[in-house]
Motif scaffolding. Structure first.
Motif, PDB file in Angstrom:
ATOM      1  N   ARG A  64      40.359  22.911  12.778  1.00  0.00           N
ATOM      2  CA  ARG A  64      40.397  21.734  13.948  1.00  0.00           C
ATOM      3  C   ARG A  64      39.342  22.267  14.876  1.00  0.00           C
ATOM      4  O   ARG A  64      39.220  23.500  14.991  1.00  0.00           O
ATOM      5  CB  ARG A  64      41.698  22.028  14.634  1.00  0.00           C
ATOM      6  CG  ARG A  64      42.737  21.083  13.753  1.00  0.00           C
ATOM      7  CD  ARG A  64      44.019  21.087  14.469  1.00  0.00           C
ATOM      8  NE  ARG A  64      45.001  20.676  13.797  1.00  0.00           N
ATOM      9  CZ  ARG A  64      46.044  21.383  13.007  1.00  0.00           C
ATOM     10  NH1 ARG A  64      46.309  22.499  13.033  1.00  0.00           N
ATOM     11  NH2 ARG A  64      46.968  20.402  12.582  1.00  0.00           N
ATOM     12  N   GLY A  65      38.692  21.462  15.413  1.00  0.00           N
ATOM     13  CA  GLY A  65      37.943  21.531  16.692  1.00  0.00           C
ATOM     14  C   GLY A  65      37.993  20.438  17.835  1.00  0.00           C
ATOM     15  O   GLY A  65      38.641  19.424  17.611  1.00  0.00           O
ATOM     16  N   TYR A  66      37.846  20.887  18.764  1.00  0.00           N
ATOM     17  CA  TYR A  66      38.327  20.197  20.138  1.00  0.00           C
ATOM     18  C   TYR A  66      37.342  20.224  21.131  1.00  0.00           C
ATOM     19  O   TYR A  66      36.577  21.237  21.372  1.00  0.00           O
ATOM     20  CB  TYR A  66      39.710  20.231  20.669  1.00  0.00           C
ATOM     21  CG  TYR A  66      40.030  21.129  21.330  1.00  0.00           C
ATOM     22  CD1 TYR A  66      39.840  21.268  22.784  1.00  0.00           C
ATOM     23  CD2 TYR A  66      40.397  22.428  20.885  1.00  0.00           C
ATOM     24  CE1 TYR A  66      39.952  22.201  23.521  1.00  0.00           C
ATOM     25  CE2 TYR A  66      40.574  23.486  21.764  1.00  0.00           C
ATOM     26  CZ  TYR A  66      40.418  23.534  22.998  1.00  0.00           C
ATOM     27  OH  TYR A  66      40.733  24.438  23.786  1.00  0.00           O
ATOM     28  N   PHE A  67      37.128  19.370  22.109  1.00  0.00           N
ATOM     29  CA  PHE A  67      36.484  19.587  23.431  1.00  0.00           C
ATOM     30  C   PHE A  67      36.764  18.672  24.488  1.00  0.00           C
ATOM     31  O   PHE A  67      37.378  17.576  24.066  1.00  0.00           O
ATOM     32  CB  PHE A  67      34.754  19.199  23.231  1.00  0.00           C
ATOM     33  CG  PHE A  67      34.585  17.689  23.115  1.00  0.00           C
ATOM     34  CD1 PHE A  67      34.163  17.140  24.244  1.00  0.00           C
ATOM     35  CD2 PHE A  67      34.604  17.044  21.762  1.00  0.00           C
ATOM     36  CE1 PHE A  67      33.913  15.701  23.998  1.00  0.00           C
ATOM     37  CE2 PHE A  67      34.639  15.618  21.795  1.00  0.00           C
ATOM     38  CZ  PHE A  67      34.008  15.098  22.776  1.00  0.00           C
ATOM     39  N   ALA A  68      36.758  18.854  25.659  1.00  0.00           N
ATOM     40  CA  ALA A  68      37.380  17.800  26.612  1.00  0.00           C
ATOM     41  C   ALA A  68      36.241  18.160  27.909  1.00  0.00           C
ATOM     42  O   ALA A  68      35.902  19.206  28.114  1.00  0.00           O
ATOM     43  CB  ALA A  68      38.684  18.373  27.017  1.00  0.00           C
ATOM     44  N   GLY A 116      37.210  24.331  21.725  1.00  0.00           N
ATOM     45  CA  GLY A 116      38.100  25.304  20.884  1.00  0.00           C
ATOM     46  C   GLY A 116      38.083  25.039  19.243  1.00  0.00           C
ATOM     47  O   GLY A 116      37.610  23.917  18.970  1.00  0.00           O
ATOM     48  N   VAL A 117      38.267  26.014  18.528  1.00  0.00           N
ATOM     49  CA  VAL A 117      38.411  26.000  17.154  1.00  0.00           C
ATOM     50  C   VAL A 117      39.727  26.580  16.600  1.00  0.00           C
ATOM     51  O   VAL A 117      40.146  27.538  17.070  1.00  0.00           O
ATOM     52  CB  VAL A 117      36.999  26.380  16.125  1.00  0.00           C
ATOM     53  CG1 VAL A 117      35.897  25.513  16.839  1.00  0.00           C
ATOM     54  CG2 VAL A 117      36.901  27.666  16.530  1.00  0.00           C
ATOM     55  N   GLY A 135      42.270  31.330  16.119  1.00  0.00           N
ATOM     56  CA  GLY A 135      41.735  30.444  17.284  1.00  0.00           C
ATOM     57  C   GLY A 135      40.852  31.057  18.388  1.00  0.00           C
ATOM     58  O   GLY A 135      41.164  32.255  18.396  1.00  0.00           O
ATOM     59  N   TYR A 136      40.021  30.154  18.725  1.00  0.00           N
ATOM     60  CA  TYR A 136      39.137  30.372  19.913  1.00  0.00           C
ATOM     61  C   TYR A 136      38.990  29.237  20.823  1.00  0.00           C
ATOM     62  O   TYR A 136      38.742  28.054  20.325  1.00  0.00           O
ATOM     63  CB  TYR A 136      37.647  30.729  19.141  1.00  0.00           C
ATOM     64  CG  TYR A 136      36.710  31.039  20.334  1.00  0.00           C
ATOM     65  CD1 TYR A 136      36.689  32.130  20.919  1.00  0.00           C
ATOM     66  CD2 TYR A 136      35.772  30.045  20.647  1.00  0.00           C
ATOM     67  CE1 TYR A 136      35.504  32.474  22.064  1.00  0.00           C
ATOM     68  CE2 TYR A 136      34.944  30.317  21.823  1.00  0.00           C
ATOM     69  CZ  TYR A 136      34.804  31.575  22.430  1.00  0.00           C
ATOM     70  OH  TYR A 136      33.924  31.581  23.347  1.00  0.00           O
ATOM     71  N   ASP A 137      39.329  29.565  22.068  1.00  0.00           N
ATOM     72  CA  ASP A 137      39.117  28.529  23.046  1.00  0.00           C
ATOM     73  C   ASP A 137      38.276  29.304  24.199  1.00  0.00           C
ATOM     74  O   ASP A 137      38.425  30.689  24.531  1.00  0.00           O
ATOM     75  CB  ASP A 137      40.617  28.426  23.901  1.00  0.00           C
ATOM     76  CG  ASP A 137      41.469  27.774  22.595  1.00  0.00           C
ATOM     77  OD1 ASP A 137      41.336  26.465  22.470  1.00  0.00           O
ATOM     78  OD2 ASP A 137      42.551  28.596  22.077  1.00  0.00           O
TER      79      ASP A 137
END
Length: 187
Positions: A64-68, A116-117, A135-137
């Motif tokens: 999973r990867g995200y951005f905001a 994060g991923v 995880g990494y944020d």
């Protein structure tokens, strides 16, 4: 993408709105940090992607990867009008201003960024499942605002910047067999 083997999910959200508290500072001789933009605006975007790969019946991998990103223009404080003639402690009055009008030169942006991923691996060994979650944020923000709500620079707070990083690792075993369940691991 491949039946029972590979899948992808993508989500995206976007919010954008003009401010609804009019910044009358520029037309009254106070330039304002954010020019002539109105306060209480919104400008946000965020997204997430999830990739799931199941090469065998005993191995399940999810990435999973995200951005905001948020870049609004907030609102300043409201002066406490407790002095003579409905003024604040230094003599500022809101006389002539409408209910949704302010003269606050110091109100600025409240920019936040996150990304994060995460990787999750489930490996089934009969009654035991070994799970690893990594995880990494990374987050950062930049804040400037005016907390007294007057056109003076007394209550201005400029450029507070922070960055945060996080790394996590969880490994655990799950046993489910013959009426007995157990989870043991380390984080």
């Amino acid at each position: 993408l491949v039946q029972d083997k590979l899948g992808l999910r993508v989500a995206l959200t976007r919010t954008k709105r003009d401010g609804f508290i009019k910044n009358v500072g520029p037309e009254n001789g106070f330039p304002g940090v954010v020019g002539d933009k109105d306060f209480q605006s919104e400008d946000n975007i965020a997204g997430r992607a999830t990739l799931r790969f199941k090469p065998t019946d005993t191995l399940d991998i999810t990435l999973r990867g995200y951005f905001a990103y948020s870049d609004p223009i907030g609102s300043g404080g409201v002066p406490a009008l407790i002095g003579p003639g409905q003024t604040d402690l230094i003599g500022y009055s809101r006389a002539g201003l409408g209910r949704r009008e302010v003269i606050t030169p110091g109100q600025g942006k409240f920019i936040t960024k996150s990304k994060g991923v995460q990787a999750r691996i489930d490996w089934s060994l009969g009654d035991v499942v070994v799970t690893s979650i990594s995880g990494y944020d990374a987050d950062e923000y930049n804040l400037s605002f005016d907390f007294d709500g007057s056109p003076t620079s007394i209550g201005q707070y400029r450029d507070s910047r922070s960055k945060f990083y996080g790394l996590s690792q969880d490994v655990h075993l799950t046993y489910d067999g013959e009426g007995f369940n157990l989870i043991a691991g380390v984080y």
